[in-house]
Structures are given as structure tokens and as C-alpha cells.
Motif scaffolding. Structure first.
Motif, PDB file in Angstrom:
ATOM      1  N   UNK A 476     -22.271  35.112  38.268  1.00 14.23           N
ATOM      2  CA  UNK A 476     -22.022  34.359  37.411  1.00 14.23           C
ATOM      3  C   UNK A 476     -22.428  35.079  36.043  1.00 14.23           C
ATOM      4  N   UNK A 477     -23.192  36.101  35.940  1.00  8.34           N
ATOM      5  CA  UNK A 477     -23.477  36.883  34.747  1.00  8.34           C
ATOM      6  C   UNK A 477     -22.668  38.152  34.705  1.00  8.34           C
ATOM      7  N   UNK A 478     -21.611  38.135  35.440  1.00  7.83           N
ATOM      8  CA  UNK A 478     -20.932  39.495  35.163  1.00  7.83           C
ATOM      9  C   UNK A 478     -19.323  38.987  34.700  1.00  7.83           C
ATOM     10  N   UNK A 479     -18.452  39.709  34.138  1.00 12.26           N
ATOM     11  CA  UNK A 479     -17.349  39.257  33.711  1.00 12.26           C
ATOM     12  C   UNK A 479     -16.145  39.892  34.555  1.00 12.26           C
ATOM     13  N   UNK A 480     -16.212  39.284  36.054  1.00 12.09           N
ATOM     14  CA  UNK A 480     -15.146  39.584  36.937  1.00 12.09           C
ATOM     15  C   UNK A 480     -14.388  38.370  37.349  1.00 12.09           C
ATOM     16  N   UNK A 481     -13.045  38.342  37.537  1.00 11.27           N
ATOM     17  CA  UNK A 481     -12.337  37.375  37.656  1.00 11.27           C
ATOM     18  C   UNK A 481     -11.908  37.095  39.254  1.00 11.27           C
ATOM     19  N   UNK A 482     -11.495  36.052  39.558  1.00 14.45           N
ATOM     20  CA  UNK A 482     -11.127  35.665  40.795  1.00 14.45           C
ATOM     21  C   UNK A 482      -9.937  36.491  41.422  1.00 14.45           C
ATOM     22  N   UNK A 483      -9.019  36.821  40.323  1.00 15.53           N
ATOM     23  CA  UNK A 483      -8.003  37.765  40.974  1.00 15.53           C
ATOM     24  C   UNK A 483      -8.393  39.029  41.128  1.00 15.53           C
ATOM     25  N   UNK A 484      -9.359  39.410  40.314  1.00 12.30           N
ATOM     26  CA  UNK A 484      -9.771  41.109  40.645  1.00 12.30           C
ATOM     27  C   UNK A 484     -10.559  40.943  41.673  1.00 12.30           C
ATOM     28  N   UNK A 485     -11.153  39.905  42.057  1.00 14.82           N
ATOM     29  CA  UNK A 485     -12.000  39.754  43.527  1.00 14.82           C
ATOM     30  C   UNK A 485     -10.977  39.996  44.800  1.00 14.82           C
ATOM     31  N   UNK A 486      -9.783  39.197  44.544  1.00 15.45           N
ATOM     32  CA  UNK A 486      -8.649  39.379  45.576  1.00 15.45           C
ATOM     33  C   UNK A 486      -8.308  40.997  45.605  1.00 15.45           C
ATOM     34  N   UNK A 487      -8.304  41.612  44.660  1.00 10.51           N
ATOM     35  CA  UNK A 487      -7.932  43.092  44.597  1.00 10.51           C
ATOM     36  C   UNK A 487      -9.147  43.820  45.353  1.00 10.51           C
ATOM     37  N   UNK A 488     -10.280  43.429  45.007  1.00 12.87           N
ATOM     38  CA  UNK A 488     -11.361  44.125  45.568  1.00 12.87           C
ATOM     39  C   UNK A 488     -11.575  43.924  47.123  1.00 12.87           C
ATOM     40  N   UNK A 489     -11.393  42.524  47.581  1.00 13.47           N
ATOM     41  CA  UNK A 489     -10.999  42.371  49.015  1.00 13.47           C
ATOM     42  C   UNK A 489     -10.315  43.321  49.799  1.00 13.47           C
ATOM     43  N   UNK A 490      -8.889  43.297  49.219  1.00 12.58           N
ATOM     44  CA  UNK A 490      -8.110  44.260  49.715  1.00 12.58           C
ATOM     45  C   UNK A 490      -8.569  45.659  49.951  1.00 12.58           C
ATOM     46  N   UNK A 491      -9.100  46.034  48.812  1.00 13.27           N
ATOM     47  CA  UNK A 491      -9.713  47.380  48.905  1.00 13.27           C
ATOM     48  C   UNK A 491     -10.669  47.592  49.870  1.00 13.27           C
TER      49      UNK A 491
END
Length: 539
Positions: A476-491
Motif C-alpha cells: 500500500x505504501x509503494x507506487x507499483x500498479x497492478x499492470x506492473x505486477x502482471x509483468x513482474x509475475x511473468x518475469x
């Protein structure tokens, strides 16, 4: 078709929430803007004091005119930040560094215009001001590229050149061609600051800037523009050679000087540059060496997590270098009691079985605070503490919490907060990615040690880990978006699949049984032959 009362209430609730969201976006955050506005006013007054020096001929119209120019310059910088680099508003130390560099450069330039040129030897009077301008702008450009980034260095250098032009204008020594040549040389140097991997390469960057300025001087001289510098001063070949050599020497000197000056800036403003991170990554830091000796399992785990974090950060455009270095030091505290962590001691469960769940939890929790103390004692950059505290955030050690509830006596209450990490939660994208990479690497090591039975097992595990962290509010305290989490998941899935890929079972040799039967028949024949010889000898 008329709306029902329930539908009207839903629409009213939606409009209310939309209005609250719009109000939150337009509401001014005074806790953020108040110190910035005060800092801008102080900077404006200090810059005005430099521009008005030596405080002679202070006529009202001159003061008002220069004040308008100074405040316009500061307002221009503020608009630039708000429109193109809003994230830099929160970088208070970096803004202090930029403001200090501009003020110091303008003060040095004003000192040269007031006393330096008049007291210099006659042969250097015409060259002193251009040399100082070029040296200061080149140093600013290199420093901005290292402290901020290459893009800001280009923009910040133009603003620094504009402020110097303001000082020269106030001193009636405005030299637009010389200022342009110096700015062009410094901008060229900034373009070559990409992928700096060591401080000594800064000297080469300075030489490139000097060569660019020298080339422009030669080009302008060959053009022979009348009544324009340098054609009206460098009409003799020897003087032209001296100016070209001077530009190269200044470039090299500034490059070498920046290697000594930048660490001073880092320490004075407590700024962590990429060069500092590279030194920590490529050098054998004593804490890393100690980890290899005391907690080899943790060190191997750290190597894998750093690899995963680096790739994921690169995938979303985050600072991969910061993520990699931060992970290298995130588990320092496990060196204090390495035997209580599974990666160092497979039989650590036997040690925990002798302790109460609360005591075991305290040992596990303490590796965060121990890591922070070790990092501060070693004077590591403060930005790395976010990885030490944030890789667990405020999550709960569920294993010992559930174990404590199972062993609790009737009426005994087990407080969840006693099994919760102290936090804080991850404050940056890099530390948030490191937290997920740390969890999935440990989970995969225990779950997929014998290989992956189904290709989707890894993806399901990574996806569930991210969802659990999101639902727990750890990001909740960092500026990371859901779309970025999808890219992180793939990586992360790709990284884990490369380690725990599904192994193809090789077919058995079809002649294996034939060879085995032939060997057995030969052995049987030899045994019978040996028995026959023994009977003949005994008769």
C-alpha cells in the motif's frame, strides 16, 4: 424506464465516491508543498543576492528587474518539475544538491566577473571567464548525470547555464557565444555518461566534453565571422592551438576532479548514486564475505533472489541496479543465528522444537532489526534499509502463530501482533519486487525440489503469492500498479522455470536387457567351468 429506489441509491453512492476521488486528486498536499515553497523562496533570495553583487548601483528599477528574472527562473524550474518530473518533488536531498550547485556556480562566476579577470595576467584575461564557465557547466553536467539521471542532467544543465547567463547579464559581461560553446561541450559530455560502471570513466567523459568544445571553437574560427568570438581573438594559429589545448585540459581536469568531488556530495547530502551501488555490487564487501562464511545457505538464497529481482525490475523499467544491490544485503541479520534458518541448517526444526513458538518467532523476527543495525554500523546507504525492513513488511510468521494457537491452553489468548514483523512496508517498487522474489524463491525451493509436475504449478504459486501480499496490504505504501505486477509475475515465472523446469524422462536402452542376459550367461558358464576343474583336481 424509471429507476428504482435502490438504483438511485447506488448512483448516488457512485457519484459520492467519484466526487471524493476527484477531491483527493485536486486537494493540495500542504505537508509536501509547504517546505518546497519555503525552499524555493530561500533559494530565490540567495540567488538574487548573488546576482545583485557587489551591491552597488542598487536602483529600484534594477532590483525589480533582476528580481523578476530570478523569480521567473525559479518558477520555470518548478513548472518543469511539476509537469515532467513530479517524482523529484519528494527527493528533498537531491533538490538541495541541485540548488546548492546552481548557487555555488553562480557565486563563483560572479566572483570571476568582479575580481578574477581584472587581477589575472593579461594573457589569461580573455580566457578566464570562458574557462570558468565551461569548467563549472561540465562539472554540473557530470554531477547531475550521476546523482539524478541522464535526462535530468540535460535539462538541469540548461537551467544551470540559464542561471549563469543571468549572472553575466547582471555584471554587463554577457557572452552568448562563449556561454553557448561551453554549454554545448557540457551537453556532449552528458550524452556519454550512459552506463558508467566506474568512477575513472568520468575522466574520459570530461575529455569528450573538452574535445566537443574544442571542435566548436575550431569550427567558429574557420567560419571567420567578423566581430564575433572567437574569430576576432583567435586569428593567430598559436592562440587557436592554445585554446584547443586548454579546452581539452579543462575537460580532463574536471573529469578527474569529479571522481574526488562526487563522494563528498554523496556524503554531504546523503545521496546514493548508481556509482556507489556499483561499488557495493562489484566489490567484495566484508559483510558479504562474512555471510558466505557464516550463512552459506542464506548467501545462495540471496544470489537467486537478486537475480530474480534484477530481471523483474528491468521488465517494468525500475532501477534494476538498486534492486539487485538491495537484495544482496537484505538478509544480513540471519548471520547472527544462522542455524535457526532452514537454508543454513536443514535440521533447524529440531532446534525450534526445543523452544516455545513465541521464542522461535522472536529469533526469526530479530533478523530484521539485526540486519538494520549491521547495515548502519557498516555505513551502508540508507536506501538499502528499505530492503532489510520491507522484504517482510508487517506480515505475520504464520507457522509459529498457528503453532502457538495449537499449543495454547484453554482460555489463553494468542495475540497476532506478537508474531508480526515490525515493518515498515516496502516504500519503493524495487523493495516490493524483492519481497515477492524472496518469498517465491523460498517457496519454490521447498515445493519444487524434486522438479515440477505441471507447467502451471510455478505460475499459480507466484500469482497466489502476489495476491496474498496485496490482500494483506503489504504494497500500500509503494507506487507499483497492478499492470506492473502482471509483468513482474511473468518475469518471476520465467526465472523460476529456468531453475525448476520440467525434466523429460529419457527412454531406457532397448538393448539393456539383452546385455544383462548375456553377462549373466557368461558368468554362469564361468562358474560351471570352475566347478568342473575343481572336481577333476580332487579326483
Amino acid at each position: 424506464m424509471a429507476l428504482s429506489e435502490l438504483d438511485e441509491q447506488k448512483y448516488a453512492l457512485i457519484e459520492q465516491r467519484l466526487g471524493e476521488a476527484e477531491s483527493a486528486r485536486t486537494q493540495i498536499d500542504w505537508s509536501l508543498w509547504t517546505p518546497r515553497v519555503i525552499g524555493a523562496l530561500v533559494f530565490s533570495l540567495l540567488l538574487l543576492g548573488v546576482v545583485l553583487a557587489p551591491y552597488e548601483n542598487l536602483e529600484p528599477q534594477r532590483i525589480v528587474g533582476l528580481s523578476l528574472l530570478v523569480f521567473s527562473f525559479v518558477a520555470l524550474y518548478g513548472v518543469y518539475l511539476a509537469r515532467f518530473r513530479p517524482e523529484l518533488f519528494k527527493e528533498r536531498r537531491k533538490q538541495m544538491f541541485f540548488g546548492s550547485s546552481v548557487l555555488l556556480s553562480c557565486a563563483l562566476m560572479q566572483s570571476v566577473t568582479l575580481v578574477g579577470a581584472e587581477q589575472a595576467p593579461a594573457a589569461l584575461q580573455s580566457a578566464l571567464s570562458p574557462a570558468v564557465i565551461f569548467g563549472l557547466l561540465l562539472l554540473c553536467g557530470i554531477s547531475y548525470a550521476v546523482v539524478f539521471d541522464q535526462r535530468f542532467a540535460l535539462d538541469g544543465l540548461m537551467l544551470a547555464a540559464l542561471s549563469m547567463g543571468l549572472v553575466l547579464f547582471s555584471a554587463d559581461e554577457f557572452m552568448p557565444v562563449r556561454l553557448t560553446v561551453a554549454t554545448a561541450g557540457a551537453l556532449t559530455a552528458v550524452l556519454f555518461t550512459r552506463n558508467l560502471r566506474s568512477r575513472y570513466k568520468l575522466a574520459m567523459v570530461g575529455v569528450v566534453g573538452g574535445a566537443a568544445a574544442a571542435s566548436i571553437i575550431v569550427a567558429l574560427t574557420l567560419l571567420g565571422a567578423q566581430d564575433a568570438w572567437p574569430a576576432n581573438e583567435l586569428n593567430e594559429p598559436l592562440r587557436l592551438v592554445l585554446w584547443v589545448a586548454g579546452a581539452l585540459v579543462i575537460g580532463a581536469a574536471v573529469g578527474v576532479f569529479s571522481t574526488f568531488l562526487l563522494p563528498v556530495f554523496e556524503r554531504a547530502f546523503q545521496i546514493t548514486t548508481d556509482l556507489r551501488l556499483i561499488e557495493l555490487l562489484e566489490g567484495e564487501h566484508p559483510l558479504i564475505t562474512l555471510m558466505q562464511q557464516r550463512a552459506p545457505g542464506t548467501w545462495q538464497h540471496t544470489q537467486n533472489v537478486a537475480n530474480f529481482t534484477k530481471r523483474a525490475c528491468e521488465a517494468i523499467g525500475a532501477n534494476a541496479l538498486l534492486g539487485e544491490v538491495g537484495v544482496k544485503f537484505h538478509d544480513l541479520g540471519k548471520m547472527v543465528r544462522p542455524e535457526f534458518f532452514t537454508e543454513n541448517e536443514p535440521e533447524s526444526k529440531l532446534l525450534h522444537d526445543r523452544l516455545s513458538p513465541m521464542m522461535s518467532a522472536l529469533i526469526i523476527l530479530s533478523h530484521v532489526s539485526d540486519g538494520v543495525l549491521m547495515a548502519r554500523k557498516a555505513k551502508l546507504p540508507s536506501v538499502l534499509e528499505d530492503f532489510i525492513t520491507g522484504h517482510h513488511g508487517t506480515s505475520i510468521i504464520k507457522y509459529f502463530y498457528f503453532k502457538a494457537k495449537e499449543q495454547a491452553k484453554d482460555g489463553e489468548r494468542i495475540e497476532m501482533d506478537q508474531f508480526r514483523y515490525p515493518g515498515p512496508k516496502p516504500q519503493s517498487k524495487e523493495s516490493a519486487i524483492a519481497a515477492i522474489a524472496d518469498q517465491v524463491e523460498a517457496t519454490a525451493r521447498s515445493r519444487f525440489a524434486g522438479g515440477v509436475s505441471h507447467p502451471d504449478d510455478i505460475r499459480n504459486m507466484v500469482h497466489q503469492a502476489i495476491i496474498d501480499k496485496l490482500l494483506d496490504g503489504q504494497f500500500d505504501e509503494c507506487a507499483i500498479t497492478i499492470s506492473e505486477w502482471k509483468v513482474v509475475e511473468d518475469s518471476l515465472v520465467k526465472s523460476l522455470a529456468s531453475m525448476y523446469h520440467h525434466r523429460v524422462k529419457y527412454p531406457d536402452d532397448p538393448d539393456k536387457d539383452k546385455r544383462k542376459a548375456a553377462i549373466e550367461a557368461r558368468e554362469k558358464y564361468r562358474n560351471e567351468l570352475a566347478k568342473r576343474r575343481e572336481r577333476i583336481l580332487t579326483q
